[in-house]
Design a protein around this motif. Structure first.
Motif, PDB file in Angstrom:
ATOM      1  N   ASN A 101      62.632  -7.938 -23.484  1.00 15.44           N
ATOM      2  CA  ASN A 101      61.284  -8.460 -23.683  1.00 15.44           C
ATOM      3  C   ASN A 101      60.706  -8.009 -25.020  1.00 15.44           C
ATOM      4  O   ASN A 101      60.005  -8.768 -25.691  1.00 15.44           O
ATOM      5  CB  ASN A 101      60.368  -8.016 -22.535  1.00 15.44           C
ATOM      6  N   ALA A 102      61.005  -6.766 -25.401  1.00 16.70           N
ATOM      7  CA  ALA A 102      60.527  -6.254 -26.677  1.00 16.70           C
ATOM      8  C   ALA A 102      61.093  -7.065 -27.836  1.00 16.70           C
ATOM      9  O   ALA A 102      60.376  -7.412 -28.786  1.00 16.70           O
ATOM     10  CB  ALA A 102      60.903  -4.779 -26.820  1.00 16.70           C
ATOM     11  N   ALA A 103      62.381  -7.385 -27.766  1.00 13.14           N
ATOM     12  CA  ALA A 103      63.011  -8.179 -28.824  1.00 13.14           C
ATOM     13  C   ALA A 103      62.437  -9.590 -28.862  1.00 13.14           C
ATOM     14  O   ALA A 103      62.233 -10.163 -29.942  1.00 13.14           O
ATOM     15  CB  ALA A 103      64.523  -8.231 -28.605  1.00 13.14           C
ATOM     16  N   ARG A 104      62.154 -10.147 -27.708  1.00 15.26           N
ATOM     17  CA  ARG A 104      61.588 -11.497 -27.658  1.00 15.26           C
ATOM     18  C   ARG A 104      60.198 -11.545 -28.286  1.00 15.26           C
ATOM     19  O   ARG A 104      59.803 -12.542 -28.893  1.00 15.26           O
ATOM     20  CB  ARG A 104      61.546 -11.995 -26.211  1.00 15.26           C
ATOM     21  N   ILE A 105      59.444 -10.460 -28.126  1.00 19.87           N
ATOM     22  CA  ILE A 105      58.122 -10.392 -28.766  1.00 19.87           C
ATOM     23  C   ILE A 105      58.277 -10.440 -30.282  1.00 19.87           C
ATOM     24  O   ILE A 105      57.538 -11.152 -30.976  1.00 19.87           O
ATOM     25  CB  ILE A 105      57.383  -9.121 -28.323  1.00 19.87           C
ATOM     26  N   LEU A 106      59.246  -9.700 -30.809  1.00 23.94           N
ATOM     27  CA  LEU A 106      59.483  -9.726 -32.252  1.00 23.94           C
ATOM     28  C   LEU A 106      59.937 -11.111 -32.698  1.00 23.94           C
ATOM     29  O   LEU A 106      59.547 -11.588 -33.766  1.00 23.94           O
ATOM     30  CB  LEU A 106      60.519  -8.670 -32.623  1.00 23.94           C
ATOM     31  N   ASP A 107      60.763 -11.764 -31.890  1.00 28.27           N
ATOM     32  CA  ASP A 107      61.183 -13.129 -32.206  1.00 28.27           C
ATOM     33  C   ASP A 107      59.972 -14.056 -32.296  1.00 28.27           C
ATOM     34  O   ASP A 107      59.859 -14.865 -33.220  1.00 28.27           O
ATOM     35  CB  ASP A 107      62.134 -13.665 -31.128  1.00 28.27           C
ATOM     36  N   ARG A 108      59.087 -13.940 -31.319  1.00 25.62           N
ATOM     37  CA  ARG A 108      57.911 -14.809 -31.279  1.00 25.62           C
ATOM     38  C   ARG A 108      57.018 -14.580 -32.496  1.00 25.62           C
ATOM     39  O   ARG A 108      56.405 -15.527 -33.014  1.00 25.62           O
ATOM     40  CB  ARG A 108      57.136 -14.567 -29.989  1.00 25.62           C
ATOM     41  N   VAL A 156      63.392   2.305 -32.679  1.00 22.39           N
ATOM     42  CA  VAL A 156      62.529   2.515 -31.515  1.00 22.39           C
ATOM     43  C   VAL A 156      63.208   1.880 -30.312  1.00 22.39           C
ATOM     44  O   VAL A 156      64.053   0.991 -30.464  1.00 22.39           O
ATOM     45  CB  VAL A 156      61.122   1.900 -31.715  1.00 22.39           C
ATOM     46  N   SER A 157      62.831   2.292 -29.129  1.00 23.64           N
ATOM     47  CA  SER A 157      63.460   1.744 -27.934  1.00 23.64           C
ATOM     48  C   SER A 157      63.235   0.243 -27.838  1.00 23.64           C
ATOM     49  O   SER A 157      62.156  -0.272 -28.139  1.00 23.64           O
ATOM     50  CB  SER A 157      62.913   2.422 -26.682  1.00 23.64           C
ATOM     51  N   ALA A 158      64.274  -0.456 -27.379  1.00 26.20           N
ATOM     52  CA  ALA A 158      64.183  -1.901 -27.157  1.00 26.20           C
ATOM     53  C   ALA A 158      63.710  -2.219 -25.750  1.00 26.20           C
ATOM     54  O   ALA A 158      63.627  -3.388 -25.366  1.00 26.20           O
ATOM     55  CB  ALA A 158      65.545  -2.558 -27.411  1.00 26.20           C
ATOM     56  N   ALA A 196      53.423  -5.563 -34.667  1.00 21.63           N
ATOM     57  CA  ALA A 196      53.749  -6.043 -33.325  1.00 21.63           C
ATOM     58  C   ALA A 196      53.006  -5.271 -32.238  1.00 21.63           C
ATOM     59  O   ALA A 196      52.632  -5.841 -31.214  1.00 21.63           O
ATOM     60  CB  ALA A 196      55.252  -5.967 -33.086  1.00 21.63           C
ATOM     61  N   THR A 197      52.805  -3.982 -32.448  1.00 20.26           N
ATOM     62  CA  THR A 197      52.161  -3.150 -31.430  1.00 20.26           C
ATOM     63  C   THR A 197      50.661  -2.990 -31.650  1.00 20.26           C
ATOM     64  O   THR A 197      49.976  -2.451 -30.788  1.00 20.26           O
ATOM     65  CB  THR A 197      52.789  -1.744 -31.405  1.00 20.26           C
TER      66      THR A 197
END
Length: 198
Positions: free
Chosen positions: A46-53, A168-170, A187-188
């Motif tokens: 989910n974290a990676a998908r947020i970065l993709d978005r 950072v953790s994925a 992102a955060t």
């Protein structure tokens, strides 16, 4: 060919001052070289998908998990990175604002007084381990500030900006995100401050 492991430890203040702004902007749009090509992973969290978005560049790095040793400095060693370049996410609770996330280097401890000051709290404590998953949706060793069950304020130690890229953790044990600090902060929506205590 340069050894790829050398690139992560280059600090911003050691970079050449001759590169113009246009070059830097162009470099930001290029894929980030991970610290070791053999630990790239295609897994999406989910974290990676947020970065993709958000269209923010990153790499997913994989490492072997030892359930009996989830320390950030051990993770750094497996990734071939200095522990100060691998950031851990801690869950804390203040007496006024409630739950927040604190992100500090792997070799450091969280300065609770500094976090309280930055967050506008009188007192802050880390939450019990049993509360981490119910609050964030993540288990110990896989906590990230991206994609938590609820949106919490995020506070990041200012040392993150001394690196060109950080890990950072994925959001899953065994997976880390390798990305530019400014992209992580974007992102955060994190607040920077002096949070680390050695």
């Amino acid at each position: 060919m340069k050894n790829p492991i050398s690139s992560p430890t280059i600090r911003r203040d050691e970079a050449s001052s001759s590169a113009d702004t246009g070059d830097k902007l162009q470099q930001r749009n290029q894929p980030i070289s991970p610290p070791h090509p053999m630990i790239k992973a295609s897994a999406k969290t989910n974290a990676a998908r947020i970065l993709d978005r958000l269209k923010l560049p990153y790499q997913v790095l994989k490492y072997d998990v030892d359930p009996d040793d989830l320390a950030a400095d051990s993770t750094a060693a497996k990734l071939g990175l200095p522990p100060e370049q691998v950031f851990k996410t801690l869950v804390a609770r203040g007496d006024r604002q409630g739950v927040c996330l604190a992100v500090v280097p792997g070799h450091a401890q969280l300065d609770l007084k500094a976090l309280a000051s930055l967050a506008g709290e009188r007192k802050v404590d880390t939450v019990p381990l049993k509360d981490v998953q119910p609050l964030t949706g993540y288990i110990r060793g896989g906590v990230t500030a991206l994609g938590t069950k609820k949106t919490y304020p995020v506070y990041v130690d200012e040392s993150m900006l001394t690196f060109d890229q950080v890990a950072v953790s994925a959001g899953k044990r065994g997976l880390m995100l390798w990305l530019a600090p400014q992209d992580y902060l974007t992102a955060t929506q994190a607040t920077l401050g002096p949070l680390a205590r050695l």
